[in-house]
Design a protein around this motif. Structure first.
Motif, short mmCIF file in Angstrom:
data_model
loop_
_atom_site.label_atom_id
_atom_site.label_comp_id
_atom_site.label_asym_id
_atom_site.label_seq_id
_atom_site.Cartn_x
_atom_site.Cartn_y
_atom_site.Cartn_z
N LEU A 41 0.88 -1.17 0.00
CA LEU A 41 0.00 0.00 0.00
C LEU A 41 0.92 1.21 0.00
CD1 LEU A 41 -2.79 1.44 0.45
CD2 LEU A 41 -2.33 1.19 2.92
N GLY A 42 0.69 2.14 -0.91
CA GLY A 42 1.60 3.27 -1.01
C GLY A 42 0.91 4.56 -1.35
N ALA A 43 1.67 5.63 -1.22
CA ALA A 43 1.21 6.95 -1.63
C ALA A 43 2.37 7.67 -2.28
CB ALA A 43 0.70 7.75 -0.44
N ILE A 44 2.05 8.44 -3.30
CA ILE A 44 3.02 9.33 -3.94
C ILE A 44 2.37 10.70 -4.00
CG2 ILE A 44 4.33 9.87 -6.03
CD1 ILE A 44 4.22 6.88 -6.74
N THR A 45 3.00 11.69 -3.39
CA THR A 45 2.40 13.02 -3.33
C THR A 45 3.40 14.07 -3.76
OG1 THR A 45 1.19 14.54 -1.88
CG2 THR A 45 2.99 13.32 -0.88
N ALA A 46 2.95 15.02 -4.56
CA ALA A 46 3.83 16.08 -5.06
C ALA A 46 4.19 17.04 -3.94
CB ALA A 46 3.16 16.82 -6.21
N ILE A 47 5.43 17.49 -3.95
CA ILE A 47 5.92 18.48 -2.98
C ILE A 47 5.86 19.85 -3.67
CG2 ILE A 47 7.88 19.21 -1.58
CD1 ILE A 47 8.87 16.26 -1.74
N ASP A 48 5.02 20.74 -3.15
CA ASP A 48 4.83 22.06 -3.79
C ASP A 48 4.63 21.90 -5.30
OD1 ASP A 48 5.20 23.39 -1.32
OD2 ASP A 48 7.38 23.34 -1.60
N PRO A 49 3.54 21.23 -5.71
CA PRO A 49 3.36 20.91 -7.14
C PRO A 49 3.40 22.14 -8.03
CG PRO A 49 1.33 20.58 -5.88
CD PRO A 49 2.41 20.79 -4.89
N PRO A 50 4.20 22.11 -9.09
CA PRO A 50 4.27 23.24 -10.02
C PRO A 50 2.98 23.35 -10.83
CG PRO A 50 5.59 21.41 -10.83
CD PRO A 50 5.13 21.02 -9.46
N PHE A 51 2.73 24.53 -11.37
CA PHE A 51 1.48 24.79 -12.09
C PHE A 51 1.28 23.88 -13.29
CE2 PHE A 51 4.54 27.23 -14.51
CZ PHE A 51 4.09 27.14 -15.81
N TRP A 52 2.37 23.45 -13.91
CA TRP A 52 2.27 22.69 -15.16
C TRP A 52 2.05 21.19 -14.93
CZ3 TRP A 52 5.74 18.84 -15.06
CH2 TRP A 52 6.88 19.02 -14.26
N LEU A 53 2.17 20.73 -13.67
CA LEU A 53 2.15 19.29 -13.41
C LEU A 53 0.83 18.68 -13.88
CD1 LEU A 53 3.74 16.96 -12.16
CD2 LEU A 53 2.65 17.49 -9.97
#
Length: 199
Positions: free
Chosen positions: A134-146
Motif C-alpha cells: 500500500l503506497g502513496a506518492i504526493t507532489a511536494i509544492d506541485p508546479p502549475f504545469w504538473l
C-alpha cells in the motif's frame, strides 16, 4: 522521515489497522476511511524478485504522471543504480515488515522537474506472507504545469527504512547488535534532489 500530509496520514491509518502485527491484510483496508487520500494512493503487487506492479492507482497520480499507471512496474521507472536501491527497500519491506519512504524528481521531455515524496507499506493479500504494498506518492509544492506534460524520467532524491516496532521481525529474539547490522544493509542514495541544475 515523511513530511507530506498524505504520506503521514496513510502511514497512521496503516499502523492503526496493523494493530501490532507485521502487516494488515489487504481486505482490512477500507477505502471510505481514507477517502481524502485515495487520489494519491496505490496498491502494488510484488511479482517475483524484480517486480512491483500497480494493481490500483489514484486518479491524481495518473494525471500527474501523464498516463494510466495500472499494470506498470514501479521498479521499471528507474535507472539501474536507483532501481537497485529501491529493490533493496522493497526487499526489506517484504521480508522484514519494514516501511519504505523517500523522495524523487520526475522530469518531462522539456526538462521540467517536479518533486515527490512516497511511502511503501506492507500488506498481506493471500497466505501469511507480505505480497502487496500500500503506497502513496504526493507532489511536494506541485508546479502549475504538473499534469500537462507526461513525466518520462525519474531520479531518486533519498530513501529510508522505518521498522514500526523498532526491530525487524526476524531479529526479534536476537541481539541489538544484530539488529544494527541488519539496518546497515540499507543505504541512502543521493540523487536528483541534490543536483546542481535544479529547474
Amino acid at each position: 522521515m515523511m513530511q507530506q500530509a498524505t504520506t503521514k496520514e496513510l502511514y497512521a491509518y496503516w499502523d492503526a489497522i496493523r494493530n501490532g502485527r507485521i502487516a494488515p491484510r489487504r481486505f482490512e483496508i477500507e477505502p471510505a476511511k481514507i477517502a481524502g487520500l485515495l487520489r494519491e494512493t496505490f496498491i502494488a503487487e510484488c511479482t517475483g524478485l524484480l517486480g512491483m506492479r500497480f494493481r490500483l492507482a489514484g486518479t491524481r497520480l495518473c494525471h500527474q504522471f501523464g498516463r494510466e499507471l495500472r499494470g506498470d512496474d514501479f521498479l521499471g521507472f528507474w535507472s539501474h543504480e536507483d532501481r537497485e536501491a529501491i529493490s533493496s527497500v522493497v526487499h526489506n519491506i517484504i521480508n522484514d515488515g519494514a516501511v519504505g519512504y523517500g523522495s524523487f524528481v520526475g522530469l518531462t521531455e522539456s526538462n521540467r522537474e517536479a518533486a515527490f515524496e512516497f511511502v511503501l507499506l506492507p500488506l498481506i493479500h493471500t497466505g501469511s506472507s507480505i505480497n502487496r504494498l500500500l503506497g502513496a506518492i504526493t507532489a511536494i509544492d506541485p508546479p502549475f504545469w504538473l499534469g500537462s506534460e507526461p513525466l518520462v524520467a525519474f531520479e531518486i532524491g533519498d530513501l529510508g527504512l522505518h521498522w514500526p516496532d523498532e526491530t525487524p521481525t526476524f531479529l526479534a529474539h536476537n541481539s541489538a547488535e544484530a539488529a544494527r547490522r541488519a539496518r546497515q544493509r540499507f543505504y541512502v542514495v543521493e540523487g536528483g534532489l541534490s543536483r546542481d541544475n535544479q529547474r
